[in-house]
Design an enzyme around this catalytic site. Structure first.
Site, short mmCIF file in Angstrom:
data_model
loop_
_atom_site.label_atom_id
_atom_site.label_comp_id
_atom_site.label_asym_id
_atom_site.label_seq_id
_atom_site.Cartn_x
_atom_site.Cartn_y
_atom_site.Cartn_z
N GLY A 169 3.56 59.76 17.68
CA GLY A 169 2.44 59.25 16.89
C GLY A 169 1.17 59.26 17.72
O GLY A 169 1.02 60.02 18.68
N GLY A 170 0.27 58.35 17.38
CA GLY A 170 -1.00 58.28 18.09
C GLY A 170 -0.84 57.98 19.57
O GLY A 170 -1.74 58.23 20.37
N GLY A 404 -16.96 91.75 31.58
CA GLY A 404 -17.34 90.34 31.50
C GLY A 404 -16.45 89.48 32.36
O GLY A 404 -16.88 88.44 32.89
C1 HXC Z 1 9.40 47.52 17.72
C2 HXC Z 1 11.02 48.98 18.41
C3 HXC Z 1 10.17 50.07 18.16
C4 HXC Z 1 8.87 49.78 17.66
C5 HXC Z 1 12.00 50.85 18.89
N1 HXC Z 1 12.15 49.51 18.85
N2 HXC Z 1 10.79 51.21 18.45
N3 HXC Z 1 10.63 47.71 18.19
N4 HXC Z 1 8.53 48.50 17.48
N5 HXC Z 1 7.99 50.77 17.42
C6 HXC Z 1 13.31 48.74 19.26
C7 HXC Z 1 14.49 48.90 18.33
O1 HXC Z 1 14.41 47.97 17.28
C8 HXC Z 1 15.66 48.61 19.27
O2 HXC Z 1 15.77 47.24 19.43
C9 HXC Z 1 15.18 49.18 20.59
O3 HXC Z 1 13.75 49.25 20.50
C10 HXC Z 1 15.70 50.55 20.87
O4 HXC Z 1 15.50 51.36 19.74
P1 HXC Z 1 16.64 52.26 19.13
O5 HXC Z 1 16.18 52.73 17.81
O6 HXC Z 1 17.96 51.56 19.21
O7 HXC Z 1 16.67 53.42 20.20
P2 HXC Z 1 16.85 54.95 19.98
O8 HXC Z 1 18.02 55.23 19.10
O9 HXC Z 1 16.85 55.53 21.31
O10 HXC Z 1 15.54 55.46 19.22
C11 HXC Z 1 14.30 55.38 19.85
C12 HXC Z 1 13.21 55.69 18.83
C13 HXC Z 1 13.38 54.78 17.58
C14 HXC Z 1 13.28 57.17 18.43
C15 HXC Z 1 11.88 55.47 19.53
O11 HXC Z 1 13.53 53.45 18.04
C16 HXC Z 1 12.23 54.86 16.65
O12 HXC Z 1 12.11 55.81 15.88
N6 HXC Z 1 11.38 53.85 16.69
C17 HXC Z 1 10.27 53.73 15.80
C18 HXC Z 1 9.20 54.69 16.19
C19 HXC Z 1 7.99 54.50 15.34
O13 HXC Z 1 7.98 54.84 14.19
N7 HXC Z 1 7.00 53.86 15.95
C20 HXC Z 1 5.75 53.63 15.32
C21 HXC Z 1 5.08 54.95 15.39
S1 HXC Z 1 3.45 54.89 14.92
P3 HXC Z 1 17.14 46.54 19.83
O14 HXC Z 1 16.86 45.10 19.76
O15 HXC Z 1 18.17 47.02 18.86
O16 HXC Z 1 17.46 46.99 21.22
C22 HXC Z 1 2.68 54.70 16.32
C23 HXC Z 1 1.26 54.77 16.11
C24 HXC Z 1 0.50 54.61 17.35
O17 HXC Z 1 3.19 54.53 17.34
C25 HXC Z 1 -0.90 54.74 16.88
C26 HXC Z 1 -1.85 54.73 17.96
C27 HXC Z 1 -3.19 55.05 17.41
#
Ligand code: HXC
Length: 510
Positions: A169-170, A404
């Protein structure tokens, strides 16, 4: 008193455990180190001073108030690499997936501010699920605060990003604005939208690795500058890179002890250029042969191989090298190589690192894909970067310098300080064959005549002396003495003072 000390130690101990043993084990099982282990390996032993160990998030939604781990998913502080100061942050995937909350961002911003204020580089270790979902816009705001600091720090202190897990993402835009990005093969990825979104929107089926793994970003997109086998190698190579860099834009890169003769003669360079002008040779051989102890730190080696970029040392001092590589696309300039080299030249100029350019370039790559892709604008980036650079610039033309591309490759006319040529140099508008075919189009059916004309053109222009007569080449030098000549040239330029006219900033063709 003793109780209080014990309590502090107990609190520290808890903070160091991050998200707990189960999650640490899961991290290790993936072949990844923890945030703290990475910092330990990156920095000199015992040099790490941590900040904000006890910072906890302030979120009260989704029951978050019951889970407030110390440190909030990022380890921050400063330490040294071979005795030189550096600020670091290292995201802890075992705490909420290393996701960025408001307070997590504040911790990062604090060390970035200190890095700029105190003139030391910042290294960010990224391993994060992105924005802390429970915090919503507060997290997005945190990212933007980090971005703003990346922008302000650019050109002030070197910024290095290590991608050692997810970065999506961002979130990718913070590393994207830093000077160098290193990735770890198979355990790190960067993309703006993940495989699931890609599938929904474009119907493409792609894995995370294919979409944004280390190989993709070092070979296809050029987002990353290096890919390494594992965390340990990536951290070790970061230390090596760090040693070439100054601490800030007012400092000089460090002078390292060297054990090599500055006047070393390299007889083999006299036969590096093949007799056949269309036969390639490896430009990296020349780079290694002129470098102190043969040490060349190459960047972006798997992208746009027709140009080579990286650092060497001469007399212990860092020099940025840009070189056409005849082994790939005959060393032509094209969109990718121009972009790659332009960014490198600008980094060197921003941080007062002298630039050494080796030229063997038959011109710009022809073709519709190049023209449609904007080779005019991208080629102009390199031209612009060289022309605006005020650092010492030494150029050696080994063979072709046509059209060039001759101008672009740090020519005398772009304020080159020392422009040398080997006797094998051919400095002309184009190769003899192409030139003859244009000049003597009416004689094209007559092979003997054309052969004579070509020979005549070669004799007249396929050498460095026409340019040397005009002073565009300062001296024609023996290949075997290149190291000595180049090192002496840079030594003579240590007091160089050159500045550009005042402007708010330039408008480089982006
Ligand atoms: C809060 C999060 C988290 C998040 C992961 N966790 N991402 N908690 N916010 N964004 C937590 C999970 O709940 C989990 O907690 C632990 O971290 C590990 O995650 P898992 O899913 O078990 O690990 P894994 O299978 O390795 O997958 C990793 C992952 C997945 C691919 C990163 O967690 C995921 O898709 N997360 C969401 C990503 C996402 O959509 N983020 C927002 C994107 S938008 P527990 O307690 O079970 O250990 C963004 C915008 C930024 O980032 C903008 C800036 C301008």
């Amino acid at each position: 008193m003793k109780d209080i000390l014990e309590e502090l130690e107990a609190r520290r101990q808890t903070a160091r455990q991050g998200g707990g043993q189960r999650r640490v084990d899961a991290q290790h099982a993936r072949g990844k180190l923890t945030a703290r282990e990475r910092v330990e390996l990156l920095l000199d032993e015992g040099s790490f001073e941590e900040f904000d160990t006890f910072v906890a998030h302030r979120c009260t939604d989704f029951g978050m108030e019951k889970d407030r781990p110390a440190g909030d998913g990022v380890v921050t502080g400063w330490g040294t690499i071979n005795g030189r100061m550096v600020y670091v942050f290292s995201q802890d995937f075992t705490v909420f997936g290393g996701s960025l909350s408001e307070t997590h961002a504040q911790k990062i911003c604090k060390v970035m501010d200190m890095a700029v204020r105190n003139g030391a580089p910042i290294i960010g270790i990224n391993d994060s699920g992105g924005a802390r979902i429970q915090e919503g816009v507060a997290s997005l705001a945190g990212y933007a605060e980090v971005f703003q600091r990346n922008i302000m720090a650019s050109g002030v202190v070197p910024q290095i990003s290590l991608i050692m897990g997810p970065c999506a993402g961002g979130a990718v835009y913070s590393p994207a604005m830093t000077d160098f990005i290193f990735m770890v093969k198979d355990t790190s990825y960067m993309f703006v939208t993940g495989p699931d979104v890609v599938k929904t929107v474009t119907n493409e089926m792609v894995t995370a690795e294919e979409l944004g793994g280390a190989s993709t970003h070092t070979k296809k997109s050029s987002v990353a500058d290096g890919a390494f086998e594992n965390d340990v190698e990536a951290l070790f190579e970061t230390r090596r890179l760090f040693d070439f860099l100054p601490l800030n834009n007012r400092d000089r890169a460090p002078t390292r002890p060297f054990f090599d003769d500055v006047a070393r003669i390299e007889g083999s360079l006299d036969t590096l250029i093949p007799d056949n002008p269309n036969q390639p040779y490896d430009m990296k051989e020349l780079i290694r042969k002129i470098a102190d102890e043969g040490d060349f730190y190459e960047l972006q080696k798997d992208f746009a191989g027709n140009i080579v970029t990286g650092f060497v040392r001469l007399e212990g001092q860092t020099v940025g090298v840009v070189a056409n590589q005849p082994l790939v696309l005959a060393g032509c300039l094209d969109i990718d190589s121009s972009r790659k080299a332009a960014r490198f030249v600008r980094f060197c100029d921003a941080f007062e690192i002298p630039i050494l350019t080796f030229v063997d370039v038959p011109g710009f790559l022809p073709g519709t894909s190049q023209e449609y892709g904007g080779v005019i604008k991208h080629g102009a980036k390199l031209l612009f970067a060289y022309g605006e650079a005020t650092v010492p610039k030494v150029t050696v033309i080994t063979r072709k310098a046509y059209g060039g591309a001759y101008d672009v490759m740090a020519s005398k006319h772009l304020r080159g300080d020392f422009n040398y040529a080997w006797p094998t140099a051919e400095i002309a508008v184009m190769g003899a064959k192409g030139a003859t075919e244009i000049l003597y189009r009416s004689e094209l059916g007559d092979n003997d005549k054309i052969a004579l004309r070509t020979k005549d053109y070669e004799d007249r222009f396929a050498n460095p002396f026409v340019a040397a007569e005009k002073g565009f080449i300062d001296e024609v030098i023996m290949p075997h003495s290149t190291r000595k000549r180049v090192a002496r040239a840079f030594a003579s330029l240590r007091g160089k003072r050159l500045s550009n006219p005042w402007k708010k900033h330039d408008n480089i063709p982006l």
